[in-house]
Design a protein around this motif. Structure first.
Motif, PDB file in Angstrom:
ATOM      1  N   SER A 107     -17.671  11.770 -24.578  1.00 24.46           N
ATOM      2  CA  SER A 107     -17.152  12.917 -25.321  1.00 24.46           C
ATOM      3  C   SER A 107     -17.466  14.228 -24.622  1.00 24.46           C
ATOM      4  O   SER A 107     -16.641  15.151 -24.610  1.00 24.46           O
ATOM      5  CB  SER A 107     -17.730  12.929 -26.743  1.00 24.46           C
ATOM      6  N   ASN A 108     -18.657  14.334 -24.054  1.00 29.35           N
ATOM      7  CA  ASN A 108     -19.019  15.568 -23.370  1.00 29.35           C
ATOM      8  C   ASN A 108     -18.095  15.813 -22.184  1.00 29.35           C
ATOM      9  O   ASN A 108     -17.547  16.907 -22.010  1.00 29.35           O
ATOM     10  CB  ASN A 108     -20.475  15.494 -22.904  1.00 29.35           C
ATOM     11  N   GLN A 109     -17.912  14.785 -21.379  1.00 27.03           N
ATOM     12  CA  GLN A 109     -17.039  14.926 -20.210  1.00 27.03           C
ATOM     13  C   GLN A 109     -15.606  15.198 -20.643  1.00 27.03           C
ATOM     14  O   GLN A 109     -14.926  16.074 -20.092  1.00 27.03           O
ATOM     15  CB  GLN A 109     -17.117  13.650 -19.369  1.00 27.03           C
ATOM     16  N   GLY A 110     -15.141  14.451 -21.632  1.00 26.43           N
ATOM     17  CA  GLY A 110     -13.770  14.608 -22.090  1.00 26.43           C
ATOM     18  C   GLY A 110     -13.481  15.986 -22.646  1.00 26.43           C
ATOM     19  O   GLY A 110     -12.450  16.603 -22.340  1.00 26.43           O
ATOM     20  N   ASN A 111     -14.390  16.490 -23.459  1.00 27.19           N
ATOM     21  CA  ASN A 111     -14.174  17.798 -24.081  1.00 27.19           C
ATOM     22  C   ASN A 111     -14.218  18.932 -23.071  1.00 27.19           C
ATOM     23  O   ASN A 111     -13.424  19.880 -23.150  1.00 27.19           O
ATOM     24  CB  ASN A 111     -15.199  18.025 -25.184  1.00 27.19           C
ATOM     25  N   TRP A 112     -15.135  18.882 -22.115  1.00 23.78           N
ATOM     26  CA  TRP A 112     -15.202  19.936 -21.099  1.00 23.78           C
ATOM     27  C   TRP A 112     -13.962  19.912 -20.207  1.00 23.78           C
ATOM     28  O   TRP A 112     -13.407  20.970 -19.861  1.00 23.78           O
ATOM     29  CB  TRP A 112     -16.476  19.800 -20.274  1.00 23.78           C
ATOM     30  N   LEU A 113     -13.508  18.733 -19.825  1.00 18.48           N
ATOM     31  CA  LEU A 113     -12.280  18.637 -19.048  1.00 18.48           C
ATOM     32  C   LEU A 113     -11.089  19.179 -19.839  1.00 18.48           C
ATOM     33  O   LEU A 113     -10.212  19.857 -19.287  1.00 18.48           O
ATOM     34  CB  LEU A 113     -12.019  17.178 -18.658  1.00 18.48           C
ATOM     35  N   TYR A 114     -11.069  18.894 -21.118  1.00 19.89           N
ATOM     36  CA  TYR A 114      -9.974  19.322 -21.991  1.00 19.89           C
ATOM     37  C   TYR A 114      -9.904  20.848 -22.049  1.00 19.89           C
ATOM     38  O   TYR A 114      -8.837  21.446 -21.873  1.00 19.89           O
ATOM     39  CB  TYR A 114     -10.197  18.734 -23.378  1.00 19.89           C
ATOM     40  N   ILE A 115     -11.055  21.482 -22.302  1.00 18.06           N
ATOM     41  CA  ILE A 115     -11.100  22.937 -22.378  1.00 18.06           C
ATOM     42  C   ILE A 115     -10.723  23.556 -21.025  1.00 18.06           C
ATOM     43  O   ILE A 115     -10.009  24.559 -20.948  1.00 18.06           O
ATOM     44  CB  ILE A 115     -12.507  23.422 -22.801  1.00 18.06           C
ATOM     45  N   ALA A 116     -11.218  22.944 -19.937  1.00 19.51           N
ATOM     46  CA  ALA A 116     -10.997  23.491 -18.598  1.00 19.51           C
ATOM     47  C   ALA A 116      -9.586  23.250 -18.070  1.00 19.51           C
ATOM     48  O   ALA A 116      -9.208  23.804 -17.035  1.00 19.51           O
ATOM     49  CB  ALA A 116     -12.013  22.894 -17.622  1.00 19.51           C
ATOM     50  N   GLY A 117      -8.810  22.416 -18.761  1.00 17.79           N
ATOM     51  CA  GLY A 117      -7.469  22.107 -18.272  1.00 17.79           C
ATOM     52  C   GLY A 117      -7.470  21.168 -17.088  1.00 17.79           C
ATOM     53  O   GLY A 117      -6.533  21.151 -16.286  1.00 17.79           O
TER      54      GLY A 117
ATOM     55  N   LEU B 153     -11.255   8.533 -33.841  1.00 19.96           N
ATOM     56  CA  LEU B 153     -10.240   8.101 -32.883  1.00 19.96           C
ATOM     57  C   LEU B 153     -10.287   8.971 -31.622  1.00 19.96           C
ATOM     58  O   LEU B 153     -10.109   8.464 -30.506  1.00 19.96           O
ATOM     59  CB  LEU B 153      -8.849   8.150 -33.510  1.00 19.96           C
ATOM     60  N   TRP B 154     -10.528  10.263 -31.777  1.00 24.32           N
ATOM     61  CA  TRP B 154     -10.717  11.131 -30.613  1.00 24.32           C
ATOM     62  C   TRP B 154     -11.883  10.615 -29.758  1.00 24.32           C
ATOM     63  O   TRP B 154     -11.817  10.596 -28.524  1.00 24.32           O
ATOM     64  CB  TRP B 154     -11.025  12.564 -31.056  1.00 24.32           C
ATOM     65  N   ARG B 155     -12.940  10.225 -30.434  1.00 26.65           N
ATOM     66  CA  ARG B 155     -14.111   9.686 -29.731  1.00 26.65           C
ATOM     67  C   ARG B 155     -13.719   8.441 -28.928  1.00 26.65           C
ATOM     68  O   ARG B 155     -14.113   8.285 -27.765  1.00 26.65           O
ATOM     69  CB  ARG B 155     -15.199   9.371 -30.754  1.00 26.65           C
ATOM     70  N   ASP B 156     -12.934   7.553 -29.538  1.00 25.41           N
ATOM     71  CA  ASP B 156     -12.442   6.370 -28.833  1.00 25.41           C
ATOM     72  C   ASP B 156     -11.582   6.763 -27.633  1.00 25.41           C
ATOM     73  O   ASP B 156     -11.690   6.170 -26.554  1.00 25.41           O
ATOM     74  CB  ASP B 156     -11.602   5.497 -29.769  1.00 25.41           C
ATOM     75  N   TYR B 157     -10.722   7.737 -27.838  1.00 26.17           N
ATOM     76  CA  TYR B 157      -9.794   8.170 -26.789  1.00 26.17           C
ATOM     77  C   TYR B 157     -10.547   8.580 -25.526  1.00 26.17           C
ATOM     78  O   TYR B 157     -10.200   8.159 -24.413  1.00 26.17           O
ATOM     79  CB  TYR B 157      -8.962   9.331 -27.327  1.00 26.17           C
ATOM     80  N   PHE B 158     -11.597   9.377 -25.682  1.00 20.54           N
ATOM     81  CA  PHE B 158     -12.376   9.812 -24.518  1.00 20.54           C
ATOM     82  C   PHE B 158     -13.089   8.632 -23.857  1.00 20.54           C
ATOM     83  O   PHE B 158     -13.311   8.626 -22.642  1.00 20.54           O
ATOM     84  CB  PHE B 158     -13.379  10.877 -24.919  1.00 20.54           C
ATOM     85  N   ARG B 159     -13.438   7.630 -24.653  1.00 19.08           N
ATOM     86  CA  ARG B 159     -14.045   6.431 -24.076  1.00 19.08           C
ATOM     87  C   ARG B 159     -13.030   5.648 -23.243  1.00 19.08           C
ATOM     88  O   ARG B 159     -13.287   5.266 -22.105  1.00 19.08           O
ATOM     89  CB  ARG B 159     -14.592   5.529 -25.194  1.00 19.08           C
ATOM     90  N   PHE B 160     -11.877   5.406 -23.818  1.00 15.08           N
ATOM     91  CA  PHE B 160     -10.879   4.585 -23.142  1.00 15.08           C
ATOM     92  C   PHE B 160     -10.307   5.270 -21.897  1.00 15.08           C
ATOM     93  O   PHE B 160      -9.847   4.587 -20.975  1.00 15.08           O
ATOM     94  CB  PHE B 160      -9.759   4.208 -24.111  1.00 15.08           C
TER      95      PHE B 160
END
Length: 419
Positions: A377-387, A278-285
């Protein structure tokens, strides 16, 4: 054969025949079908001083393409790999084969969207279908463009729905014949076999085999307890390399989870595996809602990233920061093309907060190195960590010393990669 009765199927990040609705649509709609994969030289170009696609990604991709070609050949079809400029590739196919219709999966990241604009600008009809998520975008309890920003709110609304995943599509039973294409030839990139520390072999055949053994051994039962471990093949599901190339679909995995729960009962492990999908879907949507904003320096915020310091960046990518736990992770990534999710967060946090690094450079290095690189996912996770994404905390700085104590208390992982 007229162009209206023949078409191209352009494989992108959907290198499978099982649960591939766009491919099934193409097979049902034409008399002749040419399956292709393009190595777009423009997408290979990097704005950084390293290859955009590293050797481990190239090797896994080539294995995946070889497996797909073998499957297509069993149906009497084939796969043609074509390298070069995307415009020239499709102009050539249009001129030589008279084909003016292309079927493909929909990818809503900026570069991939531009590719379809290029094709349509050439007068080619493009029929693209969204199919890379566990949940169909049309089945969400909200329009993707108006989805909640916070993941918890997104999850809670999804969990109220009666269906927790979209049913996989049926596999095609037969394929249209190839159009006449005497001038086309296979042009695969050179096959590479780097000595990866974790053995992943690309292709749908290997994806399905891994899925079967994972559930047959009931490893899912302990998924929540083991998913943050750092060493070995069984500590997490390891579906991500095959998901990244579309060798297996998230819906196929979700269906297997549901079937497993029907037989063995649900538990924390089965829920958390669905939760990660679902996290994977979230970053897609999120891409439907924010698009190109997810790729600028400030992300969804107002403050730009730190400027790139090349000397610091070189120390980070080579694992020479002087912080042993971080250096072990960066060396594992460089030497294997893989890194546990826990270590990805730790090394990303260290680059952004401790080294004051540009998050986009870190994301680009992961894109180059990870065999399971996924643009969303790559973009989403890096943005997430970076705030700079949708994280309500405004960033995720990690205490590296504490993380090492919690996840590598005896230093086994660090010795493995630093000695």
């Amino acid at each position: 054969m007229t162009s209206s009765k023949s078409a191209i199927y352009w494989f992108r990040n959907d290198l499978r025949l099982t649960d591939n609705p766009a491919f099934a649509l193409a097979c049902a709609g034409v008399d002749c079908l040419l399956p292709i994969y393009t190595h777009d030289e423009q997408q290979d170009a990097s704005s950084y001083e390293f290859a955009r696609v590293g050797i481990y990604r190239k090797s896994f991709l080539q294995e995946s393409l070889q497996d797909l070609r073998a499957q297509l050949q069993q149906y009497g079809s084939d796969l043609f790999e074509i390298s070069g400029d995307l415009t020239k590739i499709f102009l050539r196919l249009k001129a030589e084969l008279g084909i003016e219709r292309v079927y493909c999966e929909s990818i809503v990241a900026p570069e991939e969207l531009r590719q379809l604009q290029v094709l349509r600008g050439l007068g080619i009809e493009v029929i693209d279908l969204w199919q890379s998520s566990m949940l169909d975008a049309r089945s969400l309890p909200f329009a993707p463009e108006k989805m909640p920003d916070v993941f918890t709110q997104f999850r809670q609304q999804v969990e109220k729905q009666p269906h927790q995943f979209t049913k996989p599509a049926a596999t095609v039973k037969s394929l249209p014949p190839l159009p006449k294409q005497e001038s086309l030839a296979h042009s695969p990139i050179n096959h590479l076999s780097p000595n990866a520390s974790v053995a992943f072999i690309g292709g749908e055949t290997h994806a399905q085999a891994h899925l079967r053994q994972y559930f047959e051994r009931r490893l899912v039962d302990s998924y929540k307890q083991t998913r943050n471990q750092l060493i070995g093949i069984d500590y997490s599901s390891k579906f991500s390399p095959w998901l990244s190339q579309g060798c297996i679909s998230a819906r196929t995995i979700a269906r297997v989870i549901a079937d497993y729960e029907a037989t063995h009962g649900s538990n924390e492990g089965t829920y958390w595996l669905w939760f990660e999908l679902l996290w994977r879907d979230y970053f897609r949507f999120l891409h439907f809602k924010y698009g190109r904003k997810l790729y600028v320096s400030s992300g969804l915020g107002n403050q730009k990233s730190h400027p790139l310091n090349q000397e610091k960046f070189e120390r980070w990518v080579t694992g020479n920061t002087g912080e042993p736990f971080v250096d072990a992770g960066m060396r594992e990534l460089r030497q294997s093309g893989f890194l546990s999710n826990r270590m990805r967060q730790i090394v990303a946090s260290y680059w952004i907060y401790d080294m004051q690094g540009d998050w986009r450079a870190g994301a680009a290095w992961f894109e180059s190195q990870l065999i399971d690189y996924d643009v969303y996912s790559n973009q989403g996770n890096w943005l997430y960590i970076a705030g700079k994404g949708t994280d309500p905390r405004g960033g995720r700085p990690f205490n590296v010393k504490k993380q090492a104590k919690d996840h590598d208390p005896d230093g086994v992982y660090q010795r493995m990669w630093l000695d």
